[in-house]
Design an enzyme around this catalytic site. Structure first.
Site, PDB file in Angstrom:
ATOM      1  N   ASP A   1     -29.742   1.912  35.429  1.00 15.11           N
ATOM      2  CA  ASP A   1     -29.478   0.376  35.419  1.00 15.11           C
ATOM      3  C   ASP A   1     -28.636   0.200  36.750  1.00 15.11           C
ATOM      4  O   ASP A   1     -27.364   0.719  36.646  1.00 15.11           O
ATOM      5  CB  ASP A   1     -28.777  -0.323  34.237  1.00 15.11           C
ATOM      6  CG  ASP A   1     -28.459  -1.663  34.376  1.00 15.11           C
ATOM      7  OD1 ASP A   1     -28.831  -2.159  35.569  1.00 15.11           O
ATOM      8  OD2 ASP A   1     -28.163  -2.273  33.494  1.00 15.11           O
TER       9      ASP A   1
ATOM     10  N   SER B   1     -36.304  -7.735  51.969  1.00 14.65           N
ATOM     11  CA  SER B   1     -37.304  -8.718  51.856  1.00 14.65           C
ATOM     12  C   SER B   1     -37.242  -9.863  53.091  1.00 14.65           C
ATOM     13  O   SER B   1     -36.188  -9.983  53.665  1.00 14.65           O
ATOM     14  CB  SER B   1     -37.284  -9.359  50.634  1.00 14.65           C
ATOM     15  OG  SER B   1     -38.187 -10.369  50.498  1.00 14.65           O
TER      16      SER B   1
ATOM     17  N   TYR C   1     -31.892 -14.584  45.229  1.00 14.51           N
ATOM     18  CA  TYR C   1     -32.690 -13.395  45.693  1.00 14.51           C
ATOM     19  C   TYR C   1     -32.566 -13.174  47.036  1.00 14.51           C
ATOM     20  O   TYR C   1     -32.311 -12.215  47.660  1.00 14.51           O
ATOM     21  CB  TYR C   1     -34.322 -13.631  45.388  1.00 14.51           C
ATOM     22  CG  TYR C   1     -35.108 -12.582  45.671  1.00 14.51           C
ATOM     23  CD1 TYR C   1     -35.124 -11.507  44.972  1.00 14.51           C
ATOM     24  CD2 TYR C   1     -36.006 -12.761  46.903  1.00 14.51           C
ATOM     25  CE1 TYR C   1     -36.190 -10.424  45.366  1.00 14.51           C
ATOM     26  CE2 TYR C   1     -36.581 -11.971  47.169  1.00 14.51           C
ATOM     27  CZ  TYR C   1     -36.763 -10.797  46.631  1.00 14.51           C
ATOM     28  OH  TYR C   1     -37.919  -9.690  47.241  1.00 14.51           O
TER      29      TYR C   1
ATOM     30  N   LYS D   1     -30.878 -10.138  49.095  1.00 16.39           N
ATOM     31  CA  LYS D   1     -31.709  -9.297  50.239  1.00 16.39           C
ATOM     32  C   LYS D   1     -31.058  -9.323  51.732  1.00 16.39           C
ATOM     33  O   LYS D   1     -31.231  -8.369  52.448  1.00 16.39           O
ATOM     34  CB  LYS D   1     -33.122  -9.957  50.237  1.00 16.39           C
ATOM     35  CG  LYS D   1     -33.852  -9.663  49.174  1.00 16.39           C
ATOM     36  CD  LYS D   1     -33.953  -8.117  48.723  1.00 16.39           C
ATOM     37  CE  LYS D   1     -34.693  -7.899  47.459  1.00 16.39           C
ATOM     38  NZ  LYS D   1     -34.857  -6.255  47.292  1.00 16.39           N
TER      39      LYS D   1
HETATM   40  N1  LIG Z   1     -43.719  -7.709  45.781  1.00 16.17           N
HETATM   41  C1  LIG Z   1     -43.398  -8.149  46.979  1.00 16.17           C
HETATM   42  O1  LIG Z   1     -44.264  -8.827  47.624  1.00 16.17           O
HETATM   43  C2  LIG Z   1     -42.178  -8.067  47.606  1.00 16.17           C
HETATM   44  C3  LIG Z   1     -41.797  -8.522  48.864  1.00 16.17           C
HETATM   45  C4  LIG Z   1     -40.531  -8.366  49.276  1.00 16.17           C
HETATM   46  C5  LIG Z   1     -39.566  -7.402  48.661  1.00 16.17           C
HETATM   47  N2  LIG Z   1     -39.821  -7.014  47.648  1.00 16.17           N
HETATM   48  C6  LIG Z   1     -39.075  -5.852  47.102  1.00 16.17           C
HETATM   49  O2  LIG Z   1     -39.586  -4.698  46.769  1.00 16.17           O
HETATM   50  C7  LIG Z   1     -39.100  -4.194  45.375  1.00 16.17           C
HETATM   51  C8  LIG Z   1     -40.003  -4.184  44.340  1.00 16.17           C
HETATM   52  O3  LIG Z   1     -40.926  -5.263  44.140  1.00 16.17           O
HETATM   53  P1  LIG Z   1     -41.845  -5.640  43.015  1.00 16.17           P
HETATM   54  O4  LIG Z   1     -42.832  -6.444  43.441  1.00 16.17           O
HETATM   55  O5  LIG Z   1     -42.178  -4.232  42.618  1.00 16.17           O
HETATM   56  O6  LIG Z   1     -40.861  -6.092  41.670  1.00 16.17           O
HETATM   57  P2  LIG Z   1     -41.006  -5.860  40.249  1.00 16.17           P
HETATM   58  O7  LIG Z   1     -40.455  -7.133  39.865  1.00 16.17           O
HETATM   59  O8  LIG Z   1     -42.550  -5.877  39.943  1.00 16.17           O
HETATM   60  O9  LIG Z   1     -40.493  -4.416  39.888  1.00 16.17           O
HETATM   61  C9  LIG Z   1     -38.816  -4.312  39.943  1.00 16.17           C
HETATM   62  C10 LIG Z   1     -38.545  -3.079  39.094  1.00 16.17           C
HETATM   63  O10 LIG Z   1     -36.960  -3.055  39.190  1.00 16.17           O
HETATM   64  C11 LIG Z   1     -36.744  -2.788  37.867  1.00 16.17           C
HETATM   65  N3  LIG Z   1     -35.402  -3.478  37.616  1.00 16.17           N
HETATM   66  C12 LIG Z   1     -35.054  -4.713  37.570  1.00 16.17           C
HETATM   67  N4  LIG Z   1     -33.637  -4.772  37.234  1.00 16.17           N
HETATM   68  C13 LIG Z   1     -33.178  -3.451  37.120  1.00 16.17           C
HETATM   69  C14 LIG Z   1     -32.024  -2.858  37.098  1.00 16.17           C
HETATM   70  N5  LIG Z   1     -30.894  -3.597  36.795  1.00 16.17           N
HETATM   71  N6  LIG Z   1     -31.891  -1.550  37.185  1.00 16.17           N
HETATM   72  C15 LIG Z   1     -32.846  -0.902  37.454  1.00 16.17           C
HETATM   73  N7  LIG Z   1     -34.250  -1.112  37.506  1.00 16.17           N
HETATM   74  C16 LIG Z   1     -34.160  -2.389  37.457  1.00 16.17           C
HETATM   75  C17 LIG Z   1     -37.755  -3.559  36.991  1.00 16.17           C
HETATM   76  O11 LIG Z   1     -37.840  -2.901  35.674  1.00 16.17           O
HETATM   77  C18 LIG Z   1     -39.119  -3.160  37.767  1.00 16.17           C
HETATM   78  O12 LIG Z   1     -39.553  -1.820  37.528  1.00 16.17           O
HETATM   79  C19 LIG Z   1     -37.869  -5.224  45.104  1.00 16.17           C
HETATM   80  O13 LIG Z   1     -36.641  -4.851  45.647  1.00 16.17           O
HETATM   81  C20 LIG Z   1     -38.321  -6.532  45.876  1.00 16.17           C
HETATM   82  O14 LIG Z   1     -37.478  -7.332  46.061  1.00 16.17           O
HETATM   83  C21 LIG Z   1     -41.141  -6.917  46.956  1.00 16.17           C
END
Ligand SMILES: NC(=O)c1ccc[n+]([C@@H]2O[C@H](COP(=O)([O-])OP(=O)(O)OC[C@H]3O[C@@H](n4cnc5c(N)ncnc54)[C@H](O)[C@@H]3O)[C@@H](O)[C@H]2O)c1
Length: 253
Positions: free
Chosen positions: A67, A146, A160, A164
């Protein structure tokens, strides 16, 4: 039976690796030859299935609970990896809570929670692994930032976006302080990628959102995962404190 392991195999810890983009990063790192530690707040069946998909024998893909809002979890995973594999070379700070809310409606306590998980988690990961990498004389840290941290966010909320933005600043500070010790710290700032989370956040507005992206499509998570692999490599030592944008032209600087 899996093939015998090469003498020295690099180990990469990925936070939030059970699903979404984190799982793509895990797959790409494993394909590139890394032993991957798939960590998540609650790794569960998804993480186990991913580990088995990559290596049924459990030598080069394992799961662990981490976590990111609990610094002691980073230390526990790091200690266990060193005990079991001898060293760790890469940390991908990927875990995040994505929150969507109007700025005037955000409860300050919830703002702090999101900051604590996203920015606080990246801080704790970089600090705890950074101390170890510094002593080891080598390490690669890749932080998932992000576009929201650069432009204030469009679909996502202030909590959020602010978290970031903080990750981008932390990346520069860890990069500067650890550079003389063979350790780099970089960020990737994606715009909307085609992941389940983005599809859930955008819902019915997805077509409008795509129409507003200059290249008229969502980002490809597989490509972004390859960026992670590039930044994780030993040959990436001259990239430090950088933020690699990948946003379809939504933000040009
Ligand atoms: N998907 C996008 O388009 C996008 C765009 C910009 C940035 N991001 C960044 O990329 C990363 C992944 O994005 P995603 O789309 O896979 O998000 P997601 O929400 O699908 O996955 C996030 C993961 O983090 C885990 N998580 C949440 N809280 C947690 C904690 N306290 N400790 C450990 N794990 C925890 C969740 O269980 C999940 O597996 C994130 O940092 C997100 O901000 C994603």
């Amino acid at each position: 039976m899996s093939a015998p392991l090469p003498e020295k195999i690099s180990t990469a810890v990925v936070t939030g690796g059970a699903r979404g983009f984190g799982a793509q990063a895990v797959r790409a790192l494993h394909k590139a030859g890394y032993r991957v530690i798939i960590t998540d707040v609650n790794p569960g069946e998804e993480a186990k299935a991913l580990a088995s998909e990559l290596d049924l024998a459990g030598d080069t893909a394992i799961t662990a609970t981490l976590d990111v809002s609990k610094p002691e979890d980073f230390q526990t995973v790091l200690d266990k990896c060193i005990e079991r594999y001898g060293s760790v070379e890469v940390l991908v700070n990927n875990a995040a809570r994505t929150a969507v809310q109007n700025v005037l409606d955000i409860d300050p306590a919830f703002f702090n929670e999101v900051m604590a998980t996203n920015a606080g988690g990246t801080f704790a990961g970089c600090q705890i692994f950074g101390r170890y990498f510094k002593a080891q004389g080598y390490g690669r840290m890749i932080n998932m930032a992000s576009l929201a941290g650069q432009n204030g966010g469009t679909a996502t909320g202030a909590h959020y976006a602010a978290s970031k933005g903080a990750i981008l600043t932390l990346t520069k500070i860890f990069a500067r302080d650890l550079a003389p010790f063979g350790v780099t710290c970089n960020a990737i700032a994606p715009g909307p990628m085609d992941t389940p989370m983005v599809r859930a956040v955008l819902g019915d507005t997805i077509d409008n959102a795509i129409a507003g992206i200059p290249v008229k499509k969502l980002g490809d998570p597989d490509f972004v995962a390859k960026m992670v692999v590039m930044l994780a490599g030993p040959d990436a030592g001259f990239v430090n404190g950088a933020c690699w944008d990948v946003n379809g032209g939504l933000y040009v600087r």
